[in-house]
Design an enzyme around this catalytic site. Sequence first.
Site, PDB file in Angstrom:
ATOM      1  N   PHE A  47     -17.779 -12.612 -34.303  1.00 49.53           N
ATOM      2  CA  PHE A  47     -16.695 -13.511 -34.734  1.00 49.53           C
ATOM      3  C   PHE A  47     -15.466 -12.720 -35.168  1.00 49.53           C
ATOM      4  O   PHE A  47     -14.735 -13.138 -36.068  1.00 49.53           O
ATOM      5  CB  PHE A  47     -17.174 -14.433 -35.860  1.00 49.53           C
ATOM      6  CG  PHE A  47     -18.535 -15.020 -35.616  1.00 49.53           C
ATOM      7  CD1 PHE A  47     -18.726 -15.941 -34.598  1.00 49.53           C
ATOM      8  CD2 PHE A  47     -19.621 -14.638 -36.376  1.00 49.53           C
ATOM      9  CE1 PHE A  47     -19.985 -16.472 -34.352  1.00 49.53           C
ATOM     10  CE2 PHE A  47     -20.885 -15.163 -36.130  1.00 49.53           C
ATOM     11  CZ  PHE A  47     -21.063 -16.087 -35.106  1.00 49.53           C
ATOM     12  N   GLY A  83     -24.102 -12.977 -28.859  1.00 52.05           N
ATOM     13  CA  GLY A  83     -24.663 -14.310 -29.031  1.00 52.05           C
ATOM     14  C   GLY A  83     -24.009 -15.294 -28.091  1.00 52.05           C
ATOM     15  O   GLY A  83     -24.438 -16.438 -27.926  1.00 52.05           O
ATOM     16  N   THR A  84     -22.968 -14.801 -27.445  1.00 49.79           N
ATOM     17  CA  THR A  84     -22.127 -15.630 -26.597  1.00 49.79           C
ATOM     18  C   THR A  84     -22.793 -16.015 -25.280  1.00 49.79           C
ATOM     19  O   THR A  84     -22.344 -16.934 -24.612  1.00 49.79           O
ATOM     20  CB  THR A  84     -20.856 -14.829 -26.284  1.00 49.79           C
ATOM     21  OG1 THR A  84     -21.265 -13.474 -26.050  1.00 49.79           O
ATOM     22  CG2 THR A  84     -19.931 -14.840 -27.471  1.00 49.79           C
ATOM     23  N   ARG A 108     -13.954 -23.274 -15.149  1.00 49.92           N
ATOM     24  CA  ARG A 108     -15.362 -23.383 -14.737  1.00 49.92           C
ATOM     25  C   ARG A 108     -16.284 -23.045 -15.909  1.00 49.92           C
ATOM     26  O   ARG A 108     -16.070 -22.045 -16.597  1.00 49.92           O
ATOM     27  CB  ARG A 108     -15.640 -22.437 -13.564  1.00 49.92           C
ATOM     28  CG  ARG A 108     -17.114 -22.255 -13.276  1.00 49.92           C
ATOM     29  CD  ARG A 108     -17.400 -21.351 -12.080  1.00 49.92           C
ATOM     30  NE  ARG A 108     -17.508 -22.129 -10.854  1.00 49.92           N
ATOM     31  CZ  ARG A 108     -16.714 -22.015  -9.807  1.00 49.92           C
ATOM     32  NH1 ARG A 108     -15.744 -21.130  -9.825  1.00 49.92           N
ATOM     33  NH2 ARG A 108     -16.887 -22.758  -8.749  1.00 49.92           N
ATOM     34  N   ILE A 109     -17.283 -23.858 -16.106  1.00 53.05           N
ATOM     35  CA  ILE A 109     -18.302 -23.558 -17.114  1.00 53.05           C
ATOM     36  C   ILE A 109     -19.369 -22.696 -16.443  1.00 53.05           C
ATOM     37  O   ILE A 109     -19.952 -23.085 -15.432  1.00 53.05           O
ATOM     38  CB  ILE A 109     -18.919 -24.863 -17.670  1.00 53.05           C
ATOM     39  CG1 ILE A 109     -17.826 -25.744 -18.301  1.00 53.05           C
ATOM     40  CG2 ILE A 109     -20.022 -24.548 -18.670  1.00 53.05           C
ATOM     41  CD1 ILE A 109     -17.068 -25.116 -19.438  1.00 53.05           C
ATOM     42  N   LEU A 110     -19.606 -21.521 -16.984  1.00 56.66           N
ATOM     43  CA  LEU A 110     -20.495 -20.563 -16.331  1.00 56.66           C
ATOM     44  C   LEU A 110     -21.964 -20.834 -16.629  1.00 56.66           C
ATOM     45  O   LEU A 110     -22.834 -20.549 -15.814  1.00 56.66           O
ATOM     46  CB  LEU A 110     -20.111 -19.140 -16.739  1.00 56.66           C
ATOM     47  CG  LEU A 110     -18.664 -18.758 -16.376  1.00 56.66           C
ATOM     48  CD1 LEU A 110     -18.271 -17.457 -17.056  1.00 56.66           C
ATOM     49  CD2 LEU A 110     -18.494 -18.641 -14.866  1.00 56.66           C
ATOM     50  N   GLN A 136     -21.772 -22.620 -27.902  1.00 51.70           N
ATOM     51  CA  GLN A 136     -20.530 -22.047 -28.440  1.00 51.70           C
ATOM     52  C   GLN A 136     -19.657 -23.129 -29.062  1.00 51.70           C
ATOM     53  O   GLN A 136     -19.030 -22.920 -30.097  1.00 51.70           O
ATOM     54  CB  GLN A 136     -19.742 -21.383 -27.304  1.00 51.70           C
ATOM     55  CG  GLN A 136     -20.394 -20.144 -26.785  1.00 51.70           C
ATOM     56  CD  GLN A 136     -19.717 -18.925 -27.364  1.00 51.70           C
ATOM     57  OE1 GLN A 136     -19.615 -18.764 -28.568  1.00 51.70           O
ATOM     58  NE2 GLN A 136     -19.248 -18.070 -26.518  1.00 51.70           N
ATOM     59  N   GLY A 159     -15.206 -19.606 -26.351  1.00 46.73           N
ATOM     60  CA  GLY A 159     -15.897 -19.309 -27.606  1.00 46.73           C
ATOM     61  C   GLY A 159     -15.119 -19.684 -28.847  1.00 46.73           C
ATOM     62  O   GLY A 159     -15.691 -19.837 -29.925  1.00 46.73           O
ATOM     63  N   GLU A 160     -13.832 -19.841 -28.700  1.00 42.62           N
ATOM     64  CA  GLU A 160     -13.003 -20.085 -29.880  1.00 42.62           C
ATOM     65  C   GLU A 160     -12.383 -21.479 -29.907  1.00 42.62           C
ATOM     66  O   GLU A 160     -11.986 -21.966 -30.964  1.00 42.62           O
ATOM     67  CB  GLU A 160     -11.885 -19.036 -29.958  1.00 42.62           C
ATOM     68  CG  GLU A 160     -12.441 -17.635 -30.084  1.00 42.62           C
ATOM     69  CD  GLU A 160     -11.368 -16.560 -29.990  1.00 42.62           C
ATOM     70  OE1 GLU A 160     -11.365 -15.664 -30.819  1.00 42.62           O
ATOM     71  OE2 GLU A 160     -10.537 -16.623 -29.070  1.00 42.62           O
TER      72      GLU A 160
END
Lengths: 169, 725
Positions: free
Chosen positions: B239, B465-466, B611-613, B621, B687-688
């Site tokens: 983070f 953790g991502t 795109r969502i991987l 996330q 992630g953010e």
Amino acid sequence: MKITLTINKHAQTVDVDPRVSLLDALRGELGLTGSKKGCDHGQCGACTVLVNGRRINSCLSLAVMHDGDEVTTVEGLANGELSPLQAAFVEHDGFQCGFCTPGQLCSATGMLGELEDGWPSHASDSLEGGYELTEEELSERMSGNLCRCSCYPGINAAIRQAAEKDGAA
Amino acid sequence: MSLDLKVDGQSEDRAEGYAQGILGTPMDRPDGEAKVTGAATYAADEVPEGCLVGMLVRAPGHGRIEVLNLDEVRNSDGVRAVIRDPRMIRNAAQGTANQAPVQGVDKADYIGQPVALVVAESFETARHAAHSLKLRTDGSPGIVNPEDAEPEGEPDTTTGDLDGAMSSAAHSVDVIYTTASSVSAAMEPHATLAWWDGDRLTVRSALQMLKYNRNELADSLEIDPENVRLLAPFVGGGFGSKLGISADAVAAAIAAKELGRPVQVVQHRRQVFETVTRRSETRQRIRLAADAEGRLSGIGHESLVSNLPGEGFAEPVAQATHFAYGGAHRVIGERLARLNRPAAGSVRAPGEAVGVTAFECAMDELASDVGIDPVELRLRNIPDKDPESGIPFSSHMLERSLREGAERFGWAARDVAPRARREGEWWIGTGMAAAFRVNLMMEAEARIALSPEGAVVETDMTDIGTGTYAILTQIAGEALGLPADRVEVRLGDTTFPPGSGSGGSFGAATTGNAVWLAAQEIRQAIAQRMNCDEADLTLKDGTAICGNESRPIAELLDGGSLNGHGHVTAGDAFSDVRQSTFGAHFAEVAVNDVTGEVRVRRMQGTFACGRILNEKTARSQCHGGMTWGIGMALTEGLTHDRRDGHIVNRDFAEYHMAVNADVPPLDVHLLEERDPWSGPLQAKGLGELGICGAGAAVLNAVHHACGVRVRDMPATPDRVLAGLE
């Protein structure tokens, strides 16, 4: 001081400085680094292990207090294959970084036992037992285990699935 | 050989036509089993024989540090050294610093600064000796409160005449919001194991960006980076807090060299709170000028943040304000107060986390003033191009996010007026906010070796953790036509090609594209062996297909292997168009009329990030970001002592993050999107985004519930109660 612990079903004798916490004995003397030290103050729950079937913060307990005790750590949860709870954590993404996960798993295991034994929580309506694994009970009882990645939705779904499989809820 | 790409324009979506079908799926993490069995090894989990233990010692005050009993402690049983080396660092390095942070421990600039390292044979001995060290400081705290400083900063960005727009506006808002100083609080404390082999240093540490960290550590130690190897295969959350090297790394390396043995230094949680960078507190003046229908004619966003002298980071509060909404008259500016508080740096979504949150609260105030639905207010102010630079957006998904989020949340059923719903002691209300976060790309390299057994992907990228292990497996597997169990991803080792590192939400898209390019290079080689055009090649389940010919890839390899190397850098696509991610947050809260306590009952987040991987890790996330929003809105904040700036609440008992019982059901809706400007994968960072504005939805719901505007975050019960009277 020499003490004997039954760790994950194996009796082990260790010679520890009386200042050594159970957590440090597990991680240091016994090489079981699955249990994690997130705060060393009993505030995060990453060090949760089962002692005689009950969950405790192993950082808040001295190793020498546990002579003769039976200790289960995350390394002892799988039995050849992942336990239903471990498998459910993977399936529901009940973790991201994974650092709090050993504590969450041990805590959840202990928590389901407490529920079954009729231990009340802050979320319980009465002190009489017979508690169901409601969302309120589940999240209240698991709030001693912090997850900064904030995988609480996955953690709770995993615990629920494992509990239902086990017939506990 | 290498396939290099500078992302200058739009990319074709090759993945769409590929056959493996694992990219984007909610695949379980390949590292999952290691994480649920305790087998995943974090920085403090491998301790070699003969390893010594180091404990950092914190400064109790400011100024010169004198150690009164140095020899006594040094000579006590089990203690091997008390080290006060000028190369030791004052605080963690800033993200991408690539050089040593401020060094020297002879004086302390803030309370809690590391001033010595005690090294002993055991943890217990080291801890006891560290506590036994008697320190005297001679300095005064200097300036520790933002309002006492003479702030510095660049001139404001000014367009038109905001004062004029404000005075002639049909509706206006001129408010000051504050957010508290806060911390990343990753569950894994910062920790390092260091050992030397002659001149070569190996370090296991909790780090996010190894290629920069190696240079930071080498520069601190005044050695050649070539002689430094960093290992971070598992990182227990970052983070932002592990972007740069922290005090443990340099101290452990110095001690290991001096003592000729491996040394482990793990920061105590209370040290992590002080020595690792915090998110600055902010004071934000927000001005909005609008016409009778709520269309913005002016925007002002002026902020005051802080940092230690010598630190090159200032929380970029208004980063998204530049492009979030239209309005011809604009003033955006930032001032920095130099304070002797612990250093400030990047914490999840630096800028937008606090800037969008406060701004979206002010937008809610404007909606109330205009008397229109807050969703409608946002819809009326979506710009058709970047309002300041005039460049087009690469894609703009705010409207869809707002509409679909509102639909899923059931926003239409909302009572318009505040204080309309009551259940016993509790006021019930709903609120919303828009989400914005700039989309970034860095530079990354990766390599893939394809053998008959499968593919091995290597990069020094980290998985904090991502879900890096998962998505890189999927990217390589999709491009090479391999199932996930025939792809092995190796991360966190500086002997691998340098990835982007994890930070700023750029890791997945940047390093993912490098892996994608490495795979493309291998595809070209396979096509050559198939005597076909690469564009006509289909790879699936280990088989290469071209026209009527189908051959196992293992056979094509003929006992050997094929290697690919990918290298990606950001180009004109990141300046010719405005790239951002968008979203919408909705929240329902209950506010206790007697105690002022706020409980979040449910939240909805709709997000568009290209795109969502991996649908599963992406969702997690977003859960994380939204939960951080709850914490920011209601409970989280460092308290600095006003006399000396020290952090009063430097542990988890006193610094309150949202826990399991604070988090209600979270509905996450990921919008299917491709952004051709973001690179060949057409993916953007996510992630953010989840934290950007989440807290505003909660606070706007608090207002809707009980009529109280809390402008100082966190909205603790005392602050809510003060408004309820």
